[in-house]
Design a protein around this motif. Structure first.
Motif, PDB file in Angstrom:
ATOM      1  N   VAL A 261      38.339  50.568  27.071  1.00 42.13           N
ATOM      2  CA  VAL A 261      39.699  50.469  27.612  1.00 42.13           C
ATOM      3  C   VAL A 261      40.716  50.821  26.533  1.00 42.13           C
ATOM      4  O   VAL A 261      40.459  50.670  25.329  1.00 42.13           O
ATOM      5  N   ASP A 262      41.898  51.309  27.009  1.00 38.83           N
ATOM      6  CA  ASP A 262      42.987  51.646  26.090  1.00 38.83           C
ATOM      7  C   ASP A 262      43.918  50.464  25.880  1.00 38.83           C
ATOM      8  O   ASP A 262      44.578  50.361  24.846  1.00 38.83           O
ATOM      9  N   THR A 263      44.013  49.600  26.889  1.00 39.26           N
ATOM     10  CA  THR A 263      44.928  48.465  26.846  1.00 39.26           C
ATOM     11  C   THR A 263      44.177  47.212  27.261  1.00 39.26           C
ATOM     12  O   THR A 263      43.400  47.238  28.217  1.00 39.26           O
ATOM     13  N   ALA A 264      44.419  46.114  26.549  1.00 43.85           N
ATOM     14  CA  ALA A 264      43.774  44.845  26.864  1.00 43.85           C
ATOM     15  C   ALA A 264      44.837  43.750  26.849  1.00 43.85           C
ATOM     16  O   ALA A 264      45.513  43.553  25.829  1.00 43.85           O
ATOM     17  N   LEU A 265      44.983  43.044  27.971  1.00 47.27           N
ATOM     18  CA  LEU A 265      46.025  42.036  28.127  1.00 47.27           C
ATOM     19  C   LEU A 265      45.390  40.698  28.506  1.00 47.27           C
ATOM     20  O   LEU A 265      44.321  40.656  29.117  1.00 47.27           O
ATOM     21  N   TYR A 266      46.091  39.614  28.159  1.00 48.39           N
ATOM     22  CA  TYR A 266      45.556  38.265  28.404  1.00 48.39           C
ATOM     23  C   TYR A 266      46.663  37.375  28.937  1.00 48.39           C
ATOM     24  O   TYR A 266      47.789  37.370  28.422  1.00 48.39           O
ATOM     25  N   LEU A 267      46.329  36.574  29.980  1.00 52.41           N
ATOM     26  CA  LEU A 267      47.252  35.575  30.507  1.00 52.41           C
ATOM     27  C   LEU A 267      46.479  34.311  30.860  1.00 52.41           C
ATOM     28  O   LEU A 267      45.420  34.374  31.488  1.00 52.41           O
ATOM     29  N   ASP A 268      47.015  33.150  30.471  1.00 47.85           N
ATOM     30  CA  ASP A 268      46.441  31.857  30.856  1.00 47.85           C
ATOM     31  C   ASP A 268      47.139  31.408  32.130  1.00 47.85           C
ATOM     32  O   ASP A 268      48.354  31.202  32.138  1.00 47.85           O
ATOM     33  N   LEU A 269      46.353  31.236  33.210  1.00 51.31           N
ATOM     34  CA  LEU A 269      46.934  30.844  34.492  1.00 51.31           C
ATOM     35  C   LEU A 269      47.131  29.340  34.631  1.00 51.31           C
ATOM     36  O   LEU A 269      47.686  28.880  35.622  1.00 51.31           O
ATOM     37  N   HIS A 270      46.618  28.545  33.652  1.00 50.60           N
ATOM     38  CA  HIS A 270      46.838  27.082  33.624  1.00 50.60           C
ATOM     39  C   HIS A 270      46.374  26.413  34.913  1.00 50.60           C
ATOM     40  O   HIS A 270      47.024  25.502  35.427  1.00 50.60           O
ATOM     41  N   GLY A 271      45.230  26.845  35.425  1.00 52.51           N
ATOM     42  CA  GLY A 271      44.741  26.293  36.681  1.00 52.51           C
ATOM     43  C   GLY A 271      44.171  24.896  36.562  1.00 52.51           C
ATOM     44  O   GLY A 271      44.066  24.179  37.561  1.00 52.51           O
ATOM     45  N   PHE A 272      43.791  24.468  35.338  1.00 52.70           N
ATOM     46  CA  PHE A 272      43.117  23.171  35.197  1.00 52.70           C
ATOM     47  C   PHE A 272      43.666  22.327  34.049  1.00 52.70           C
ATOM     48  O   PHE A 272      42.988  21.439  33.586  1.00 52.70           O
ATOM     49  N   ASP A 273      44.865  22.605  33.601  1.00 52.11           N
ATOM     50  CA  ASP A 273      45.344  21.810  32.462  1.00 52.11           C
ATOM     51  C   ASP A 273      46.361  20.761  32.860  1.00 52.11           C
ATOM     52  O   ASP A 273      47.024  20.168  32.014  1.00 52.11           O
TER      53      ASP A 273
ATOM     54  N   GLN B  66      47.629  54.728  35.196  1.00 50.43           N
ATOM     55  CA  GLN B  66      47.686  55.741  34.135  1.00 50.43           C
ATOM     56  C   GLN B  66      46.924  55.320  32.883  1.00 50.43           C
ATOM     57  O   GLN B  66      46.810  56.104  31.942  1.00 50.43           O
ATOM     58  N   ASN B  67      46.429  54.119  32.836  1.00 46.01           N
ATOM     59  CA  ASN B  67      45.744  53.594  31.661  1.00 46.01           C
ATOM     60  C   ASN B  67      44.429  52.959  32.075  1.00 46.01           C
ATOM     61  O   ASN B  67      44.294  52.435  33.184  1.00 46.01           O
ATOM     62  N   ARG B  68      43.472  52.971  31.162  1.00 42.01           N
ATOM     63  CA  ARG B  68      42.253  52.177  31.359  1.00 42.01           C
ATOM     64  C   ARG B  68      42.557  50.791  30.803  1.00 42.01           C
ATOM     65  O   ARG B  68      42.491  50.572  29.584  1.00 42.01           O
ATOM     66  N   THR B  69      42.903  49.883  31.706  1.00 45.99           N
ATOM     67  CA  THR B  69      43.429  48.584  31.286  1.00 45.99           C
ATOM     68  C   THR B  69      42.476  47.464  31.671  1.00 45.99           C
ATOM     69  O   THR B  69      41.961  47.420  32.784  1.00 45.99           O
ATOM     70  N   LEU B  70      42.265  46.554  30.723  1.00 48.10           N
ATOM     71  CA  LEU B  70      41.532  45.319  30.967  1.00 48.10           C
ATOM     72  C   LEU B  70      42.535  44.173  30.990  1.00 48.10           C
ATOM     73  O   LEU B  70      43.309  43.999  30.043  1.00 48.10           O
ATOM     74  N   VAL B  71      42.550  43.396  32.082  1.00 45.55           N
ATOM     75  CA  VAL B  71      43.416  42.226  32.191  1.00 45.55           C
ATOM     76  C   VAL B  71      42.541  40.987  32.273  1.00 45.55           C
ATOM     77  O   VAL B  71      41.697  40.873  33.173  1.00 45.55           O
ATOM     78  N   VAL B  72      42.704  40.067  31.336  1.00 49.44           N
ATOM     79  CA  VAL B  72      41.972  38.800  31.339  1.00 49.44           C
ATOM     80  C   VAL B  72      42.894  37.732  31.903  1.00 49.44           C
ATOM     81  O   VAL B  72      43.945  37.437  31.323  1.00 49.44           O
ATOM     82  N   LEU B  73      42.525  37.190  33.070  1.00 45.78           N
ATOM     83  CA  LEU B  73      43.253  36.078  33.665  1.00 45.78           C
ATOM     84  C   LEU B  73      42.409  34.822  33.458  1.00 45.78           C
ATOM     85  O   LEU B  73      41.391  34.616  34.123  1.00 45.78           O
TER      86      LEU B  73
ATOM     87  N   SER C 158      43.060  48.306  37.497  1.00 45.86           N
ATOM     88  CA  SER C 158      42.580  47.798  36.214  1.00 45.86           C
ATOM     89  C   SER C 158      41.209  47.145  36.371  1.00 45.86           C
ATOM     90  O   SER C 158      40.699  46.970  37.473  1.00 45.86           O
ATOM     91  N   LEU C 159      40.635  46.789  35.235  1.00 43.25           N
ATOM     92  CA  LEU C 159      39.439  45.943  35.207  1.00 43.25           C
ATOM     93  C   LEU C 159      39.934  44.518  34.996  1.00 43.25           C
ATOM     94  O   LEU C 159      40.543  44.205  33.968  1.00 43.25           O
ATOM     95  N   LEU C 160      39.702  43.670  35.980  1.00 39.84           N
ATOM     96  CA  LEU C 160      40.238  42.315  35.973  1.00 39.84           C
ATOM     97  C   LEU C 160      39.110  41.333  35.668  1.00 39.84           C
ATOM     98  O   LEU C 160      38.127  41.246  36.411  1.00 39.84           O
ATOM     99  N   LEU C 161      39.236  40.592  34.571  1.00 42.17           N
ATOM    100  CA  LEU C 161      38.253  39.572  34.193  1.00 42.17           C
ATOM    101  C   LEU C 161      38.901  38.209  34.401  1.00 42.17           C
ATOM    102  O   LEU C 161      39.858  37.854  33.714  1.00 42.17           O
ATOM    103  N   VAL C 162      38.379  37.430  35.365  1.00 45.59           N
ATOM    104  CA  VAL C 162      38.944  36.138  35.731  1.00 45.59           C
ATOM    105  C   VAL C 162      37.990  35.041  35.294  1.00 45.59           C
ATOM    106  O   VAL C 162      36.806  35.072  35.628  1.00 45.59           O
ATOM    107  N   THR C 163      38.497  34.054  34.541  1.00 47.36           N
ATOM    108  CA  THR C 163      37.663  32.906  34.186  1.00 47.36           C
ATOM    109  C   THR C 163      38.108  31.699  35.006  1.00 47.36           C
ATOM    110  O   THR C 163      39.297  31.549  35.320  1.00 47.36           O
ATOM    111  N   SER C 164      37.137  30.840  35.366  1.00 51.33           N
ATOM    112  CA  SER C 164      37.460  29.664  36.160  1.00 51.33           C
ATOM    113  C   SER C 164      36.330  28.654  36.078  1.00 51.33           C
ATOM    114  O   SER C 164      35.179  29.015  35.831  1.00 51.33           O
TER     115      SER C 164
END
Length: 1010
Positions: free
Chosen positions: A354-366, A407-414, A433-439
């Protein structure tokens, strides 16, 4: 054959349908690993010591005794796992009897040969598939548990002579199929460790040429030549230069032959532009990132989960190795390390996949407010420096983000999604994008409705968990390996628990690790560590409570009840019994607990397992005062379920055995009926570990009416399959519980069975003690059947110590007791033993007459095990008379029944009798086969007498066929067993045989064998 053992990584053994390293402690794994490198061959103590102990470890003072102990423990583990292998100690050396195809390394070799055959036949698709399957068997560094010099030598040979050539083969097949991107990805992984392997370098140049990346070819060739010349490998550097020049010339000539191409084709073939850089070209040129990385820092000491990272690699790529948009769910228990793994993996993909890698914490369990979908869109737009204020509506913002992602090969970590609904509103917007979701949830809706690919994070295996703790505690951990291993085992491979314990240890520097290990044996303490007054608390209990509180009420209730049970596994009927609810209602709660990772599937349909830490957590919840009445009722329902299900299975399998007096079934408990004997036996064997835990637990919880009864339905199946040690432990509990409820008759029955078990285990003193106590109780209760049974058992004891006259007298007294009370089961058993005694005293005709009577009674009560035993003993008697043809027929009838009912208890003796019959007829090959099978089964059943007898006959058959060394080995082992048993007569026979082997004239050997 299914793979039963693994050495391509940790030393694993197949248990519960999967290969696991959790079958034994590190030292046992090291011993087994060494033996698995050379199966079916003896490995002496000196060799084993070199393999198992590294240079800096003190060697054992008594290697022979040490390895004999290890052999016994490994053998026990193999029997419990029911793998097709046996281990023996012969003259101090260890011998592992196992098919090579049951070991992953040798299965890998077979698969690679198949792949090479397909390759020669130009069947590249099949070759590629088989080669990929073979390389998938490598789960890490081979012999990962061993650090000794012989292990390092073997490991180097395996990697360079097997693994690398296999990868070369796979690369060749990928190239032949035109899958150049996939080949390049494979080379990237291989060349991180093998930078100067010329074969791989040639492959890379070939692939780059096929992709028209001539600029990359030149840069790569120069960088590798520099490394080779720096290593003073002139020949390899010259070879690579020659190969490079040949590729360049063929590229030029092929270009001229292709002729003019369209402008579009020429444009597509141009190398991709790269930003200017002052740094020299790297060995493995990576794609220059056109985007950005907004990932949290990756852990510098990240350990483990190589298999999951490989799985994620595969899910994120197409078959030919290209970027694959879509959704991947990474789920797992609280504290299991989902976020660390996701971030670690994302860093690896940035700049390559991937060209771009982004991360966001969704705060689902805190405990705070979960991040909403519109906030996620705004955060991501901000990451791309888009002025959000210009995009007034939500629809315009979503459209703009989707346009950028396309326009980008983007990985988004939620990270930390609460559930599927938390993520669903984002799927369309983020679909490029390629979406990686943790839960902590399984996010089943994403998988079922939106084709999300899913990976579950499991606890770290033992070596990786030890590494995590060692890295944190430093030299102390390296110096105190034993307590460190204990602490690691208590943490159960949960990274959060390991980190909290490491912090706890660091805060008390100077304290020995043994003190921490003792402290943490109470897993409640382990749940508390990290609660140091900080807010919010950062301990395991707090993390688990968040998930627990989010469960629906029926799932919370079931989790608490599961915490009460000591059983390591759980089925739907057992869960229904605990809850006192219909199975349909309980199934939904089980599904919720699996989805939230409080439970895991065992690999067998309908069976679940709970982590020890989670069991402690659940038990603490259940032990609250408000649940006292519910707790007591649930325990009784669970025990009632197992007692009645076990009783039903036992009655179907062994209807001829005296039935245990039953308690009425508790209301609300499901009933299990079995359609066949096979189904009943399978259920009892599947539930074995649960019964082994439930029986002592029931006594501890003062459910003595259950704990004395539960072992009795297990007697027949445990003896049939050779689980004598577990049966002895269960009956010890049974006797204690009969005394607690003052049930004298039940105590006598339990002592009678325990005496028989002790006799089967070779503990004659314990057997005699139990038989006398059972006889005294029988006299007190004045039960003719139990008096006869006690006389039968005492006679069996006298027969075993060679006192035939006393045995015959006791058997006849036992028959007299039954004159007025008809009991076919007890009478047939007495006739059987009396016939044996007459045979041993040379009265063969009388013995055969009694055997016929006993056989008729066994058939009348449906005792198939007893039929098999009597048929075998009849064959042995006929053999002594010289009637070999008739003996052969009886022996084969016995083996047919044994095979039909899988009777491991009767099998060793029947195989020995058939070995003797065949030996007497000079059928030496058949005799050797039957004798070896008798030895294997006898070792499994701890039947030392039959083992020695079979070794004796095996030695004669081997001697007759000229295999003198093997004959001597068998006789020496048998002699040692007879000495241990105190059987001087048979020991003397063996000494005479050994004297003949040594060339010392000895008369009358054959007569003494008769």
């Amino acid at each position: 054959m299914e793979i039963a053992f693994g050495i391509l990584g940790q030393t694993t053994m197949r248990m519960h349908g999967r290969l696991t390293a959790g079958w034994g402690p590190p030292k046992l794994r090291k011993v087994l690993a060494a033996l698995l490198t050379n199966p079916q061959a003896r490995m002496g103590t000196a060799t084993l010591t070199e393999w198992v102990w590294s240079v800096d470890e003190p060697e054992p003072n008594d290697p022979v005794s040490t390895f004999r102990t290890y052999s016994g423990r490994i053998g026990k583990a193999m029997r419990e796992a029911d793998v097709p292998a046996t281990i023996r100690t012969i003259d101090g050396a260890l011998h592992l009897e196992v098919e090579r195809s049951a070991i992953d390394y040798f299965a890998f070799e077979t698969l690679i040969e198949t792949a090479r055959r397909h390759s020669k036949e130009k069947n590249h698709e099949a070759a590629c598939e088989v080669a990929t399957a073979s390389l998938a068997l490598w789960q890490g560094q081979p012999l990962a548990d061993l650090t000794s010099q012989p292990a390092r030598t073997w490991r180097y040979s395996a990697v360079h002579n097997a693994w690398l050539p296999a990868n070369q083969l796979l690369l060749g097949e990928l190239i032949a199929l035109g899958r150049f991107e996939a080949a390049l990805q494979k080379l990237d992984a291989l060349q991180r460790e093998h930078r100067t392997d010329v074969g791989l370098a040639r492959r890379r140049l070939h692939v780059l040429r096929e992709l028209d990346r001539t600029d990359d070819m030149g840069a790569y060739h120069i960088s590798v030549r520099k490394l080779l010349l720096a290593d003073d490998d002139q020949a390899a550097a010259a070879d690579l230069l020659e190969y490079y020049n040949s590729l360049i010339s063929s590229t030029t000539s092929s270009s001229s032959r292709r002729g003019a191409r369209s402008a579009a084709e020429r444009l597509a073939s141009l190398p991709r532009p790269r930003p200017p850089s002052d740094s020299p070209p790297t060995l493995l040129p990576a794609l220059a990132p056109r985007g950005r990385s907004l990932l949290p820092p990756a852990a510098t000491d990240f350990v483990g989960h190589h298999d999951l990272q490989k799985a994620l690699d595969g899910l994120a790529r197409t078959a030919d190795g290209r970027f694959r948009p879509g959704v991947i769910v990474l789920d797992g228990l609280a504290g299991i390390g989902k976020t660390a793994l996701a971030v670690q993996w994302a860093h690896r993909q940035y700049g390559t996949l991937v060209d771009t890698a982004l991360y966001l914490d969704l705060h689902g369990f805190d405990g705070g407010r979960p991040v909403k979908a519109e906030d996620v869109v705004d955060e991501l737009l901000d990451a791309f420096d888009v002025p959000i204020a210009r995009l007034v509506t939500r629809a315009r913002r979503e459209a703009k983000l989707r346009e950028i992602l396309a326009q980008n090969r983007t990985l988004v970590v939620l990270d930390n999604a609460a559930n599927s609904a938390h993520v669903l509103p984002l799927l369309f917007t983020l679909s490029p994008s390629l979406l990686l979701v943790t839960s902590r949830q399984g996010l089943t809706a994403l998988a079922s409705r939106h084709r999300a690919r899913r990976c579950s994070v499991t606890p770290l295996n033992e070596p990786h968990a030890v590494e995590v703790l060692t890295n944190r505690v430093g030299p102390t951990g390296a110096a105190e390996q034993e307590p460190l291993a204990r602490i690691t085992a208590l943490c159960g491979g949960v990274p959060l628990a390991l980190q909290l314990v490491a912090h706890h240890i660091e805060s008390r520097r100077g304290t020995a690790l043994t003190e921490f290990a003792d402290e943490l044996r109470d897993q409640s303490r382990l749940l508390d560590i990290g609660d140091d007054g900080d807010d919010p608390p950062a301990n395991m209990r707090a993390a688990l409570l968040v998930t627990y509180n989010a469960l629906p009420p029926e799932a919370r209730n079931l989790l608490r009840l599961i915490g009460l049970s000591p059983a390591p596994e759980l089925t739907l009927p057992a869960a229904a019994a605990l809850a006192g609810l219909p199975a349909k209602e309980v199934q939904h709660a089980l599904d919720v607990l699996v989805s939230t990772h409080f439970l895991t599937h065992t690999g067998t349909r309908g069976r679940y397992r709970i982590h020890d830490l989670l069991r402690t957590f659940a038990r603490e919840l259940a032990e609250a005062a408000e649940y006292a009445d519910a707790r007591e009722d649930a325990e009784r329902r669970l025990l009632s379920f197992y007692l009645h299900a076990g009783y039903n299975a036992d009655r179907l399998l062994f209807p001829f055995r005296p039935a245990v007096p039953m308690l009425p079934a508790v209301p609300g408990v499901p009933s299990i009926e079995f359609a066949s004997e096979s189904a009943a036996a399978t259920w009892l064997l599947n539930e074995k570990n649960n019964f082994d835990r439930l029986i002592p637990w029931a006594a501890q919880r003062n459910h003595h009416e259950y704990s004395w009864r539960l072992p009795h339905p297990l007697y027949g199946i445990y003896r049939r399959y050779g689980f004598y040690g577990e049966l002895r432990d269960a009956y010890c509990v049974s006797i204690s519980s009969t005394q607690a409820v003052n049930n004298l008759e039940a105590e006598g029955a339990s002592r009678s069975d325990l005496g028989s078990i002790s006799l089967a285990l070779g503990d004659r003193d314990a057997a005699l003690r139990e038989f006398h106590l059972a006889a005294a109780i029988a006299q007190q209760t004045r039960s003719a059947v139990w008096i006869a049974t006690s006389l039968l058992h005492l006679g069996t004891y006298e027969a075993q110590i060679g006192n035939s006259a006393a045995a015959e007298s006791l058997y006849r007294r036992a028959l007299d007791q039954l004159q007025e009370t008809r009991n076919e089961g007890t009478e047939s058993a007495i006739l059987h033993r009396l016939a044996e005694t007459l045979r041993d005293r040379g009265r063969h005709d009388g013995a055969l007459a009694l055997y016929r009577q006993a056989l008729a009674l066994k058939k009348s009560i449906g005792n198939r095990h007893g039929e098999a035993e009597i048929l075998a003993e009849t064959a042995a008697t006929l053999c002594k008379q010289g009637n070999y043809d008739e003996a052969q027929r009886y022996g084969l009838r016995s083996l047919a029944i044994i095979e039909q009912i899988n009777d491991v208890e009767a099998g060793p003796r029947a195989c020995f009798v058939m070995a003797e019959v065949n030996y007497r007829q000079a059928r030496h090959t058949a005799a050797i086969g039957y004798a070896r099978q008798a030895v294997r089964l006898a070792m499994r059943n701890h039947n030392a007498t039959v083992e020695a007898d079979a070794l004796h006959t095996l030695g004669h058959a081997l001697h007759e066929t000229g295999r003198l060394a093997a004959a001597e080995e068998g006789w020496l082992t048998a002699a040692a067993i007879y000495d241990d048993l105190g059987n001087r007569e048979r020991g003397q026979h063996l000494r005479e045989d050994l004297a003949v082997l040594a060339g010392v004239p000895t008369a009358g050997i054959e007569n003494t064998r008769q």
